[in-house]
Design a protein around this motif. Structure first.
Motif, PDB file in Angstrom:
ATOM      1  N   VAL A  37      45.099  38.011  38.316  1.00 30.75           N
ATOM      2  CA  VAL A  37      45.824  37.470  37.159  1.00 30.75           C
ATOM      3  C   VAL A  37      47.227  37.066  37.619  1.00 30.75           C
ATOM      4  O   VAL A  37      47.979  37.905  38.131  1.00 30.75           O
ATOM      5  CB  VAL A  37      45.932  38.532  36.037  1.00 30.75           C
ATOM      6  N   ILE A  38      47.563  35.787  37.434  1.00 28.98           N
ATOM      7  CA  ILE A  38      48.867  35.280  37.883  1.00 28.98           C
ATOM      8  C   ILE A  38      49.728  34.981  36.651  1.00 28.98           C
ATOM      9  O   ILE A  38      49.283  34.271  35.737  1.00 28.98           O
ATOM     10  CB  ILE A  38      48.682  33.994  38.720  1.00 28.98           C
ATOM     11  N   LYS A  39      50.933  35.532  36.660  1.00 26.76           N
ATOM     12  CA  LYS A  39      51.855  35.276  35.539  1.00 26.76           C
ATOM     13  C   LYS A  39      53.180  34.777  36.114  1.00 26.76           C
ATOM     14  O   LYS A  39      53.678  35.323  37.099  1.00 26.76           O
ATOM     15  CB  LYS A  39      52.067  36.572  34.743  1.00 26.76           C
ATOM     16  N   LYS A  53      44.513  42.009  29.088  1.00 28.64           N
ATOM     17  CA  LYS A  53      43.418  41.600  29.977  1.00 28.64           C
ATOM     18  C   LYS A  53      43.225  42.616  31.098  1.00 28.64           C
ATOM     19  O   LYS A  53      42.102  42.990  31.433  1.00 28.64           O
ATOM     20  CB  LYS A  53      43.701  40.200  30.550  1.00 28.64           C
ATOM     21  N   VAL A  54      44.354  43.075  31.668  1.00 31.56           N
ATOM     22  CA  VAL A  54      44.285  44.041  32.772  1.00 31.56           C
ATOM     23  C   VAL A  54      43.672  45.360  32.268  1.00 31.56           C
ATOM     24  O   VAL A  54      42.801  45.946  32.923  1.00 31.56           O
ATOM     25  CB  VAL A  54      45.700  44.264  33.365  1.00 31.56           C
ATOM     26  N   ARG A  55      44.094  45.777  31.066  1.00 29.71           N
ATOM     27  CA  ARG A  55      43.558  47.024  30.508  1.00 29.71           C
ATOM     28  C   ARG A  55      42.043  46.885  30.259  1.00 29.71           C
ATOM     29  O   ARG A  55      41.254  47.774  30.578  1.00 29.71           O
ATOM     30  CB  ARG A  55      44.277  47.365  29.205  1.00 29.71           C
ATOM     31  N   ALA A  56      41.649  45.737  29.706  1.00 31.53           N
ATOM     32  CA  ALA A  56      40.231  45.513  29.403  1.00 31.53           C
ATOM     33  C   ALA A  56      39.394  45.511  30.679  1.00 31.53           C
ATOM     34  O   ALA A  56      38.270  46.035  30.700  1.00 31.53           O
ATOM     35  CB  ALA A  56      40.064  44.191  28.657  1.00 31.53           C
ATOM     36  N   CYS A  57      39.939  44.973  31.759  1.00 28.78           N
ATOM     37  CA  CYS A  57      39.230  44.989  33.051  1.00 28.78           C
ATOM     38  C   CYS A  57      38.908  46.434  33.428  1.00 28.78           C
ATOM     39  O   CYS A  57      37.773  46.764  33.804  1.00 28.78           O
ATOM     40  CB  CYS A  57      40.095  44.372  34.153  1.00 28.78           C
ATOM     41  N   ILE A  62      36.104  46.418  36.144  1.00 26.22           N
ATOM     42  CA  ILE A  62      36.535  45.268  36.965  1.00 26.22           C
ATOM     43  C   ILE A  62      37.859  45.646  37.623  1.00 26.22           C
ATOM     44  O   ILE A  62      38.753  46.194  36.979  1.00 26.22           O
ATOM     45  CB  ILE A  62      36.728  44.009  36.088  1.00 26.22           C
ATOM     46  N   GLN A  63      37.967  45.333  38.923  1.00 24.48           N
ATOM     47  CA  GLN A  63      39.211  45.599  39.655  1.00 24.48           C
ATOM     48  C   GLN A  63      40.162  44.431  39.420  1.00 24.48           C
ATOM     49  O   GLN A  63      39.850  43.307  39.807  1.00 24.48           O
ATOM     50  CB  GLN A  63      38.861  45.700  41.146  1.00 24.48           C
ATOM     51  N   SER A  64      41.291  44.691  38.753  1.00 28.40           N
ATOM     52  CA  SER A  64      42.211  43.574  38.529  1.00 28.40           C
ATOM     53  C   SER A  64      43.403  43.681  39.471  1.00 28.40           C
ATOM     54  O   SER A  64      43.822  44.782  39.831  1.00 28.40           O
ATOM     55  CB  SER A  64      42.698  43.560  37.075  1.00 28.40           C
ATOM     56  N   VAL A  96      45.305  31.985  35.627  1.00 30.44           N
ATOM     57  CA  VAL A  96      46.745  31.720  35.564  1.00 30.44           C
ATOM     58  C   VAL A  96      47.130  31.730  34.087  1.00 30.44           C
ATOM     59  O   VAL A  96      46.628  30.905  33.300  1.00 30.44           O
ATOM     60  CB  VAL A  96      47.095  30.363  36.199  1.00 30.44           C
ATOM     61  N   GLN A  97      47.965  32.683  33.697  1.00 31.13           N
ATOM     62  CA  GLN A  97      48.350  32.798  32.289  1.00 31.13           C
ATOM     63  C   GLN A  97      49.215  31.607  31.883  1.00 31.13           C
ATOM     64  O   GLN A  97      50.222  31.316  32.524  1.00 31.13           O
ATOM     65  CB  GLN A  97      49.102  34.121  32.067  1.00 31.13           C
ATOM     66  N   LEU A  98      48.796  30.931  30.819  1.00 29.63           N
ATOM     67  CA  LEU A  98      49.561  29.799  30.279  1.00 29.63           C
ATOM     68  C   LEU A  98      50.373  30.273  29.074  1.00 29.63           C
ATOM     69  O   LEU A  98      49.978  31.238  28.428  1.00 29.63           O
ATOM     70  CB  LEU A  98      48.609  28.676  29.876  1.00 29.63           C
TER      71      LEU A  98
END
Ligand code: NAP
Length: 295
Positions: A37-39, A53-57, A62-64, A96-98
Motif C-alpha cells: 500500500v503506497i500513500k 485496509k491494512v487492518r482488514a488485511c 494477508i501480509q501488508s 496507490v491510495q488516491l
C-alpha cells in the motif's frame, strides 16, 4: 411495503470468512498473499482509508506492507518503487491510495502497476476488459455491489438498471459490470435532464453521486432494489448516503443503508482481489512445474 435493509457488514463478514479459509489453504502450500500500500502526503481521509485496509488485511491473513512518502516526493521515486514491487514474488497486489498531490500524473502511476497486481482494477487493461472481456481484477466498489446483489439472490439478467453517477471508479465500471450480466443499463450524470424520468424505470437503482437526498421516494418504482453508494457527512456530523433512506424504505423491496451497506464491501473486495491474485500465481507456478516435469 417495508424494504429488506441489506446488511453490508454481514455480507462482508461471510466473504471474509471464505477468504480466511483460502488464505489458510495457501499457507499450507507455503504462500502468504502480500499487498503493498503506497500513500503520498498527509491527507487525513487517505490515512484513515489506508489504516482500514491494512487492518482488514491482518484480519484475513494477508501480509501488508505500507510505504508512506512526503507530499513533495518525486513521481519518479514512486514509479521506481512500483517497478520494484512489480518484480517481487511475495507481493500479489499493489495499491496507490488516491488522491495524489497535483505534481503527479495519476495515469502514469496507474499504468505502471503490473496488470496482474492491479488489485484496485484501475489499470487501462482492467478497465478495457470491462468492455471487451478479460478483466483480471474488477474495481472494488462496483464489484462489492455485484456481490451484494448475488448474496441477496437478486437477479440481474434482463432487469432495468439505472446507475446515477458516471465516475471512472464507480458509476461507469458499475454500468459495464451490470451490462456484462445482461441487464439493460441506463447511466445518468450531472447533465442528465429530469433525473426522475430515468430512475422511476429502474428495477435496480445504483446511486453513486455524493449528494444527500438526491433520490426521493417519488423518483423510485415501488418494489425496486436501491443500492446507495454515496457517502456524505452532514453538518451535524451524521453520515448519510445519496437517497432519502427513511422515505424509500417503505416503498422499495431492498435498500442498502449508509453506513453499513456498500462501504464495508469495498475493502473486502480489495482483499478478495489480493487473495485471487495469490491463488492465480500459485496456479501458474504449479502448471509450470507440471510442464517442466512432463518435458
Ligand atoms: P465523483 O467522481 O465526484 O462522481 C460523481 C458523479 O455524480 C459524476 O458522474 C457526476 O456527473 C454525477 N453527478 C453529480 N451531480 C449529479 C446530479 N445532481 N445528478 C446526477 N448525477 C450527478 O464521485 P465518486 O468517486 O464516483 O463517488 C460518488 C459517491 O460515492 C461519493 O459520495 C463517494 O464518497 C462515494 N463512494 C463510496 C464508496 C464506498 O465504498 N461506499 C466508494 C467510492 C465512492 P458528471 O460526470 O456529469 O460530473
Amino acid at each position: 411495503m417495508t424494504a429488506k435493509i441489506i446488511n453490508g457488514i454481514e455480507v462482508s463478514a461471510a466473504i471474509r470468512a471464505d477468504l480466511r479459509e483460502r488464505v489458510t489453504a495457501m499457507a499450507d502450500r507455503g504462500v502468504v498473499p502480500g499487498l503493498a500500500v503506497i500513500k503520498v502526503g498527509v491527507d487525513p481521509a487517505s490515512a484513515v482509508y489506508v489504516r482500514n485496509k491494512v487492518r482488514a488485511c491482518g484480519e484475513v491473513g494477508i501480509q501488508s506492507s505500507q510505504y508512506d512518502f512526503e507530499a513533495n516526493v518525486s513521481q519518479q521515486t514512486v514509479l521506481d518503487l512500483i517497478g520494484d514491487l512489480n518484480e517481487r514474488p511475495n507481493i500479489h497486489g499493489i495499491l496507490v491510495q488516491l488522491p495524489l498531490p497535483p505534481h503527479f500524473a495519476i495515469a502514469d502511476i496507474l499504468q505502471t502497476i503490473s496488470v496482474d497486481k492491479d488489485v484496485d482494477g484501475f489499470h487501462l487493461y482492467n478497465v478495457g476488459g470491462l468492455v471487451a472481456g478479460g478483466t483480471v481484477f474488477p474495481p472494488c466498489t462496483p464489484y462489492g455491489v455485484v456481490k451484494i446483489l448475488e448474496h441477496e439472490g437478486i437477479e440481474i439478467e434482463g432487469k432495468n438498471v439505472v446507475v446515477v453517477g458516471a465516475s471512472n471508479i464507480v458509476g461507469k465500471p458499475m454500468a459495464l459490470m451490470l451490462m456484462q450480466r445482461d441487464a439493460t443499463v441506463c447511466i445518468c450524470h450531472a447533465k442528465t435532464r429530469d433525473l426522475a424520468q430515468f430512475t422511476i424505470l429502474a428495477d435496480i437503482l445504483v446511486v453513486a453521486v455524493g449528494k444527500p437526498n438526491l433520490i426521493l421516494p417519488e423518483m423510485v418504482k415501488t418494489g425496486a432494489v436501491v443500492i446507495d453508494v454515496g457517502i456524505n457527512r452532514l453538518p451535524d456530523g451524521k453520515l448519510v448516503g445519496d437517497t432519502d433512506f427513511e422515505g424509500l424504505r417503505h416503498k422499495v423491496s431492498h435498500i442498502t443503508p449508509v453506513p453499513g451497506g456498500v462501504g464495508p464491501m469495498t475493502v473486502t473486495m480489495l482483499l478478495a482481489n489480493t487473495v485471487a491474485s495469490a491463488e492465480r500465481r500459485l496456479q501458474t507456478q504449479s502448471e509450470r512445474l507440471l510442464t517442466s516435469v512432463a518435458s
